[in-house]
Structure formats: C-alpha cells, structure tokens
Design an enzyme around this catalytic site. Structure first.
Site, PDB file in Angstrom:
ATOM      1  N   ASN A   1      50.433  46.863  33.540  1.00 15.33           N
ATOM      2  CA  ASN A   1      51.370  46.972  34.811  1.00 15.33           C
ATOM      3  C   ASN A   1      52.332  47.793  34.738  1.00 15.33           C
ATOM      4  O   ASN A   1      53.511  47.417  34.117  1.00 15.33           O
ATOM      5  CB  ASN A   1      51.734  45.352  35.341  1.00 15.33           C
TER       6      ASN A   1
ATOM      7  N   GLU B   1      48.203  50.095  36.018  1.00 16.81           N
ATOM      8  CA  GLU B   1      48.380  49.521  37.545  1.00 16.81           C
ATOM      9  C   GLU B   1      49.744  49.823  38.187  1.00 16.81           C
ATOM     10  O   GLU B   1      50.691  49.750  37.447  1.00 16.81           O
ATOM     11  CB  GLU B   1      48.227  48.095  37.483  1.00 16.81           C
ATOM     12  N   SER B   2      49.889  49.964  39.348  1.00 16.15           N
ATOM     13  CA  SER B   2      51.244  50.443  40.149  1.00 16.15           C
ATOM     14  C   SER B   2      51.619  51.662  39.753  1.00 16.15           C
ATOM     15  O   SER B   2      51.690  52.260  38.829  1.00 16.15           O
ATOM     16  CB  SER B   2      52.237  49.380  39.736  1.00 16.15           C
TER      17      SER B   2
ATOM     18  N   GLU C   1      45.956  41.655  31.939  1.00 17.37           N
ATOM     19  CA  GLU C   1      47.302  42.539  32.326  1.00 17.37           C
ATOM     20  C   GLU C   1      48.376  42.061  31.346  1.00 17.37           C
ATOM     21  O   GLU C   1      48.727  41.154  31.340  1.00 17.37           O
ATOM     22  CB  GLU C   1      47.699  42.276  33.931  1.00 17.37           C
TER      23      GLU C   1
ATOM     24  N   GLU D   1      42.185  49.013  45.983  1.00 20.51           N
ATOM     25  CA  GLU D   1      42.571  47.800  46.205  1.00 20.51           C
ATOM     26  C   GLU D   1      42.721  47.363  47.630  1.00 20.51           C
ATOM     27  O   GLU D   1      43.065  48.414  48.573  1.00 20.51           O
ATOM     28  CB  GLU D   1      43.890  47.318  45.645  1.00 20.51           C
TER      29      GLU D   1
ATOM     30  N   LYS E   1      41.948  39.638  42.732  1.00 20.91           N
ATOM     31  CA  LYS E   1      43.270  39.855  42.320  1.00 20.91           C
ATOM     32  C   LYS E   1      44.025  38.766  42.889  1.00 20.91           C
ATOM     33  O   LYS E   1      43.890  38.431  43.764  1.00 20.91           O
ATOM     34  CB  LYS E   1      43.631  41.192  42.690  1.00 20.91           C
TER      35      LYS E   1
ATOM     36  N   LYS F   1      44.188  44.984  50.064  1.00 21.78           N
ATOM     37  CA  LYS F   1      45.469  44.354  50.453  1.00 21.78           C
ATOM     38  C   LYS F   1      46.163  44.383  51.730  1.00 21.78           C
ATOM     39  O   LYS F   1      46.075  45.428  52.201  1.00 21.78           O
ATOM     40  CB  LYS F   1      46.533  44.370  49.148  1.00 21.78           C
TER      41      LYS F   1
END
Length: 272
Positions: A197, A227-228, A176, A60, A127, A62
C-alpha cells in the site's frame, strides 16, 4: 481478535468495524453464515488471474473514502462490474465497509453475480478491515474469492489465524503491507499475494516509492500488487519496473465517465 495499534485513522476504523461486526453476529449467527458459504461454488483463484503475463489490474468498486469523502458519481455494482470486465480487469475489489467507504456486502454479492457469470470469470476480492474469522466466512457467503488482510491492523497471531481460515474456506488472501517489518511478516506467513500500500495508513499520504522500496523484498514466487496512487499508464510502468505484477485502482477508475476505456488506457497506455 487483537490488532496492532497504529495511527488514529486506522484505529478509529477498526473500533467501528468491531462494533458493527458484533451487531452482524447478533443478527446472523455463524452457523447460518457457514451454511451459506458452504453452498457457494468453487472460488476463482485471484492468484492465478494475476499471474498471467504482463501487468494486471484489480479494479475497485467504492463509493467513498475517508480522505476524499463521497465520490460524485453513481455506483451501481452490477454495471460497474460489467464495465471493469469489458476493460480487461483481472480482479474486482469491492469495499464492504459502510461507515467509512459507503460499501456493503450486498454490493459485493451483486458484483460477484456478474463477475462469476462472465465469459471470462473474474475473481472478487473483499476489501474490508478483516479482524475476525467470521468476516472471512461472511466473505465466502456473499461471493468473495479472496479477502484482504491488513498487516498493520493485525498481530502476528491474528494474521496467521485469519490466513489459515481463508485457506480453509478456499479463499486467496491478499496480505497488505506498507513497510519493511510488515513485509517481513508477510513473507514469514507464506503469503503468495502481497499488496504494497503506497498510502500511509497513519497519515493517508501516498508515495509510489513505497512499492519501489518494498517490492524487491517479496519472495520471487509471490504476486506483488501495488495499491493506491495509480491514475495512469505512467504509474503502471513505474510500478512494473519496481517489481509489481499488478495494481489495485479505485478512485482513478470509479470516478471516470468511461470506466472500461479508462481501464484499457491504464493497461495499454493508449487513449480511451
């Protein structure tokens, strides 16, 4: 476009997203956006890219997050995209939300130019907090191959509509979820890429056990993206055992001094 009422942080973000979206619609009408989107070459399949043997990484781009603030690192999308491709990314996610993540459509377009021209073209995921079909057409116009649809932010009707519009524009949808009910909704929708997530969108706390609990509920033919909360190969292995096929990693890569090396280390477990 209606959205599901959730925690304070997400509601705040969605309210700002709606306001900013109205401004963009006024500045650039839908006909213009659709004309730009129609000129784009065929999209690259995120689903196919993530379906290769072994665990895959969506890396990603960001600049900030609500929980961490602005990251202490320079982010030049073209350079970061090159680093991620060199490290073996199967997809590149680009934050396009500006108020909370310091992202932009320009960031995504810049990354897409590099990713699509690579010897091994890499798909781009937009995203953002998508709540209107305009944002999907906008995603296509600025180089996205896939869009994120957050179940927690959308009613069943809105989720189904946006999923359908994404298909119309040849974009994959990463749906998601972060609890059992949202997984049920994603399955009923027919989602083929399901993101789990590990971050609670109400509290922003992270727990990898979320993927361990929800991954077995996904259809056998769906690609599951955790995710995360992924910062190393140990987490990658844990999530693979849980049934994930890929991970989406942001902070752990973007803040690294050697992003390509950090990505290779994630994938192989070897030092950078």
């Amino acid at each position: 476009m209606t959205h599901v009422q959730t925690g304070t942080i997400l509601d705040t973000i969605l309210a700002r997203t709606a306001s900013d979206l109205n401004s963009r619609k006024a500045a650039r009408n839908r006909d213009h956006i659709e004309a730009l989107a129609a000129e784009r070459p065929d999209a690259i399949s995120l689903h196919a890219s993530l379906s290769q043997p072994g665990m895959s990484v969506i890396a990603e781009i960001k600049r900030a997050s609500p929980s961490r603030g602005v990251f202490p690192t320079a982010v030049i999308p073209e350079i970061v995209a090159e680093e991620y491709i060199a490290g073996g990314a199967s997809g590149i996610s680009v934050l396009t939300d500006e108020p909370f993540f310091q992202g932009s459509l320009s960031d995504m377009e810049s990354a897409a130019k590099v990713a699509h021209a690579a010897a091994r073209p890499v798909p781009i995921l937009r995203k953002d907090f998508v709540m209107d079909s305009y944002q999907i057409v906008e995603a296509r116009a600025f180089g996205a191959d896939a869009v994120l649809l957050i179940a927690a932010a959308l009613s069943d009707a809105a989720l189904a509509e946006l999923f359908s519009v994404a298909q119309e524009w040849q974009l994959d949808a990463l749906v998601e979820v972060h609890d059992e009910e949202e997984m049920r909704r994603a399955v009923a929708l027919g989602a083929t890429i399901i993101g789990i997530n590990n971050r609670d969108l109400k509290t922003f706390s992270v727990d990898l056990a979320t993927t361990e609990r929800l991954a077995p509920l996904a259809p056998p033919d769906a690609v599951v993206v955790a995710e995360s909360g992924v910062f190393g190969h140990v987490e990658m292995q844990r999530l693979a055992r849980a049934g994930a096929h890929a991970v989406l990693v942001g902070e752990g890569l973007i803040t690294s001094g050697d992003r390509a090396g950090a990505l290779r280390s994630l994938l192989t477990g070897s030092p950078k």
